[in-house]
Design a protein around this motif. Sequence first.
Motif, PDB file in Angstrom:
ATOM      1  N   GLU A 105       0.830  -1.206   0.000  1.00  0.00           N
ATOM      2  CA  GLU A 105       0.000   0.000   0.000  1.00  0.00           C
ATOM      3  C   GLU A 105       0.865   1.257   0.000  1.00  0.00           C
ATOM      4  O   GLU A 105       0.536   2.248  -0.659  1.00  0.00           O
ATOM      5  N   LEU A 106       1.992   1.209   0.757  1.00  0.00           N
ATOM      6  CA  LEU A 106       2.886   2.362   0.791  1.00  0.00           C
ATOM      7  C   LEU A 106       3.506   2.603  -0.582  1.00  0.00           C
ATOM      8  O   LEU A 106       3.638   3.747  -1.027  1.00  0.00           O
ATOM      9  N   THR A 107       3.877   1.497  -1.279  1.00  0.00           N
ATOM     10  CA  THR A 107       4.442   1.624  -2.629  1.00  0.00           C
ATOM     11  C   THR A 107       3.426   2.235  -3.585  1.00  0.00           C
ATOM     12  O   THR A 107       3.742   3.120  -4.396  1.00  0.00           O
ATOM     13  N   ASP A 108       2.149   1.751  -3.490  1.00  0.00           N
ATOM     14  CA  ASP A 108       1.101   2.306  -4.347  1.00  0.00           C
ATOM     15  C   ASP A 108       0.906   3.791  -4.077  1.00  0.00           C
ATOM     16  O   ASP A 108       0.708   4.592  -5.017  1.00  0.00           O
ATOM     17  N   SER A 109       0.942   4.173  -2.797  1.00  0.00           N
ATOM     18  CA  SER A 109       0.784   5.593  -2.452  1.00  0.00           C
ATOM     19  C   SER A 109       1.925   6.433  -3.024  1.00  0.00           C
ATOM     20  O   SER A 109       1.707   7.525  -3.541  1.00  0.00           O
ATOM     21  N   LYS A 110       3.169   5.890  -2.938  1.00  0.00           N
ATOM     22  CA  LYS A 110       4.308   6.612  -3.497  1.00  0.00           C
ATOM     23  C   LYS A 110       4.157   6.781  -5.012  1.00  0.00           C
ATOM     24  O   LYS A 110       4.481   7.838  -5.561  1.00  0.00           O
ATOM     25  N   ASN A 111       3.686   5.704  -5.675  1.00  0.00           N
ATOM     26  CA  ASN A 111       3.492   5.803  -7.120  1.00  0.00           C
ATOM     27  C   ASN A 111       2.444   6.862  -7.462  1.00  0.00           C
ATOM     28  O   ASN A 111       2.589   7.636  -8.417  1.00  0.00           O
ATOM     29  N   THR A 112       1.351   6.883  -6.661  1.00  0.00           N
ATOM     30  CA  THR A 112       0.306   7.885  -6.896  1.00  0.00           C
ATOM     31  C   THR A 112       0.854   9.297  -6.708  1.00  0.00           C
ATOM     32  O   THR A 112       0.564  10.205  -7.499  1.00  0.00           O
ATOM     33  N   ILE A 113       1.660   9.482  -5.657  1.00  0.00           N
ATOM     34  CA  ILE A 113       2.262  10.801  -5.406  1.00  0.00           C
ATOM     35  C   ILE A 113       3.179  11.194  -6.572  1.00  0.00           C
ATOM     36  O   ILE A 113       3.202  12.352  -7.004  1.00  0.00           O
ATOM     37  N   ALA A 114       3.959  10.197  -7.074  1.00  0.00           N
ATOM     38  CA  ALA A 114       4.841  10.490  -8.206  1.00  0.00           C
ATOM     39  C   ALA A 114       4.036  10.909  -9.435  1.00  0.00           C
ATOM     40  O   ALA A 114       4.410  11.851 -10.144  1.00  0.00           O
TER      41      ALA A 114
END
Length: 349
Positions: free
Chosen positions: A102-111
């Motif tokens: 979930e943290l990786t997905d959030s980082k991708n969304t932020i990027a």
Amino acid sequence: MARAGVTYHDVAKAAEAIKSQRQEPTVDRVREHLGTGSKSTIAPLLKRWRSDNGEAADIGGLPNDLIEVVKSLYERVQQMADHRIEQARQEFEGFNNELRKELTDSKNTIAQLTARQQDLESQIERQNKEKGEEKKFLEGARISLVKAESQRDEAIARTTELKGSVAELKQENKDIREHFEHYQQRTAEDRQQEREQFRTVIQGLKDQIRDLQHRLTQAESKASELFDANAQLQSNAGKLEQANATLNRELNGKIEDIQGLKRELEDAVTKYRDSQHKNEQMAENMAVITTQKADVSKELAVSAQVLETTKAELKACQDKIAFLTDENKVILQEKAMIQGQFKQLQGSL
């Protein structure tokens, strides 16, 4: 889990080394000596070694059935504790992997949002350059329109309207930038809160595992004290009956301790379920964050529509300027024709 190389020979060798140090060979001590292997694998091999080496004879003076019951209870408690710890570790690893995903997905969304923001900023920069060019063009048009005295007032009014539109566009661009800065700050605060909650859950699970290990160590220590008491009973042959009664009382106390350990394990399970409930609450929070992200995406879509509308208005302004330029050319041509006719009239007079 034990590796494939742990054999009966390894366990027997480790048990003999521990016994040579005047210590009771237990599952934990053998596992610590080997540096590998699980308790469920070492326990039956150690039991076989005890049987082969006549370990049961060291606690003579007690009924074999009683000794077997004590050993069975002790091994059962160890197996249950190992199973609970392994299950908790697996569930913790699964939850940890899910949070990492979930943290990786959030980082991708932020990027992605950051890339979108950069695109919008580049578009705004291009629009600013276009506005600068438009300003230069308007200034040239204003100088040209001064020559046409009859159209001067109308050209000045239209130029003023265009300047007002440019000011409105600048204000809209400023509002869009402020909106993105606010969104970045709010996203950073949400990520920090999620990290703190995640560290709190991990620390709680580690504390529970250490507490269970400490209780198991205490149970082994109590079992060791029980064997020492049995040795003392064997040396006091003259007081066998009284020692047996004392041993029975101690055994009853140990059984109560075992029951207490079971209750503590049940309490640990209850605490673990509470942590699962907290994890579900965290999942709900993640759902709320996802909804907020969807709202932001909608706002970005609205901003894109506003930019498209702005571009359409700029295009309309350019069309108006082109129309004014054409009118100016027509007026200059008419003026030149009138001047020619005036010169012809002067020549005729």
